[in-house]
Design a protein around this motif. Structure first.
Motif, mmCIF file in Angstrom:
data_model
loop_
_atom_site.group_PDB
_atom_site.id
_atom_site.type_symbol
_atom_site.label_atom_id
_atom_site.label_comp_id
_atom_site.label_asym_id
_atom_site.label_seq_id
_atom_site.Cartn_x
_atom_site.Cartn_y
_atom_site.Cartn_z
ATOM 1 N N LYS A 170 0.648 -3.372 16.039
ATOM 2 C CA LYS A 170 1.032 -2.562 14.884
ATOM 3 C C LYS A 170 0.399 -3.194 13.661
ATOM 4 C CE LYS A 170 4.701 -0.709 12.155
ATOM 5 N NZ LYS A 170 6.074 -0.615 11.832
ATOM 6 N N THR A 171 -0.199 -2.372 12.807
ATOM 7 C CA THR A 171 -0.831 -2.874 11.590
ATOM 8 C C THR A 171 -0.149 -2.261 10.378
ATOM 9 O OG1 THR A 171 -2.928 -2.984 12.780
ATOM 10 C CG2 THR A 171 -3.014 -3.168 10.386
ATOM 11 N N THR A 172 0.272 -3.105 9.457
ATOM 12 C CA THR A 172 0.892 -2.675 8.211
ATOM 13 C C THR A 172 0.293 -3.490 7.080
ATOM 14 O OG1 THR A 172 2.959 -2.213 9.379
ATOM 15 C CG2 THR A 172 3.081 -2.356 6.983
ATOM 16 N N ASP A 173 -0.298 -2.803 6.121
ATOM 17 C CA ASP A 173 -0.914 -3.455 4.960
ATOM 18 C C ASP A 173 -1.929 -4.519 5.375
ATOM 19 O OD1 ASP A 173 0.699 -1.860 3.374
ATOM 20 O OD2 ASP A 173 2.227 -3.396 3.128
ATOM 21 N N HIS A 174 -2.743 -4.203 6.353
ATOM 22 C CA HIS A 174 -3.815 -5.071 6.878
ATOM 23 C C HIS A 174 -3.293 -6.323 7.591
ATOM 24 C CE1 HIS A 174 -6.814 -2.583 4.946
ATOM 25 N NE2 HIS A 174 -6.170 -2.702 3.809
ATOM 26 N N VAL A 214 -1.712 -7.609 11.064
ATOM 27 C CA VAL A 214 -1.574 -7.168 12.453
ATOM 28 C C VAL A 214 -0.388 -7.892 13.081
ATOM 29 C CG1 VAL A 214 -2.672 -7.069 14.719
ATOM 30 C CG2 VAL A 214 -4.035 -6.678 12.660
ATOM 31 N N ASP A 271 -5.343 0.827 8.099
ATOM 32 C CA ASP A 271 -4.437 0.266 9.106
ATOM 33 C C ASP A 271 -4.625 0.898 10.486
ATOM 34 O OD1 ASP A 271 -3.396 -1.480 7.279
ATOM 35 O OD2 ASP A 271 -1.531 -0.378 6.973
ATOM 36 N N CYS A 316 0.812 -1.215 0.000
ATOM 37 C CA CYS A 316 0.000 0.000 0.000
ATOM 38 C C CYS A 316 0.846 1.266 0.000
ATOM 39 C CB CYS A 316 -0.930 0.022 1.212
ATOM 40 S SG CYS A 316 -2.161 -1.280 1.182
ATOM 41 N N GLY A 329 1.437 2.917 4.469
ATOM 42 C CA GLY A 329 0.552 1.821 4.822
ATOM 43 C C GLY A 329 -0.811 2.002 4.177
ATOM 44 N N CYS A 330 -1.678 1.060 4.393
ATOM 45 C CA CYS A 330 -3.023 1.097 3.815
ATOM 46 C C CYS A 330 -3.907 2.057 4.607
ATOM 47 C CB CYS A 330 -3.630 -0.294 3.814
ATOM 48 S SG CYS A 330 -2.791 -1.449 2.714
ATOM 49 N N THR A 382 -5.835 -1.065 13.976
ATOM 50 C CA THR A 382 -5.090 -1.004 15.238
ATOM 51 C C THR A 382 -5.976 -0.503 16.367
ATOM 52 O OG1 THR A 382 -3.000 -0.643 14.083
ATOM 53 C CG2 THR A 382 -3.071 0.000 16.393
#
Length: 145
Positions: free
Chosen positions: A103-107, A109, A77, A69, A73-74, A81
């Protein structure tokens, strides 16, 4: 023992071996008239090969499969979180000495921190599965005891 001056030029070797014109690879190893390593000069094929490798390697340096993303990030995200942390607050067994970070990155977790038992670790992962938009979970939570 062979002296450097007695080496047959690579262009001639390639021509004799194949019976046809020399190949590009033969140009990489020109040895005619070389008396020391300092006298060697790369041929055109060596420069082309170096340019191709430089381009290919620099392209690999910029490839980040975990950032589909973009660098920020997306869009969802931050919401994912926040939703995960909100659900954790509804589970009193995950409070107290347990320290869970989200932490959420590109959906995806990512869970980290420490909990008292393996059951708490499993509960945290199952809570994350309830949140909409999560494509996968990376559970790096350590058990304290």
């Amino acid at each position: 023992m062979h002296l450097i001056n007695s080496v047959v030029p690579a262009r001639a070797v390639a021509t004799k071996a194949e019976g046809g014109p020399p190949t590009i690879v033969a140009d990489l190893f020109k040895t005619k008239g070389i008396t020391s390593v300092r006298d060697w000069r790369p041929g055109p094929a060596a420069w082309i090969t170096a340019l191709l490798l430089t381009g290919a390697l620099s392209a690999c340096a910029e490839y980040h499969p975990y950032e589909k993303c973009g660098k920020g990030g997306c869009a969802g995200d931050a919401n994912i979180t926040a939703n995960v942390q909100g659900l954790f607050a509804q589970h009193p067994e995950l409070e107290g000495p347990d320290q869970i970070y989200v932490k959420t990155t590109d959906h995806v977790v990512y869970l980290s921190g420490t909990v008292e038992t393996g059951l708490h670790r499993d509960i945290a992962a199952s809570v994350v599965r309830e949140v909409n938009g999560v494509t996968s979970i990376v559970n790096n939570i350590a058990v304290d005891k």
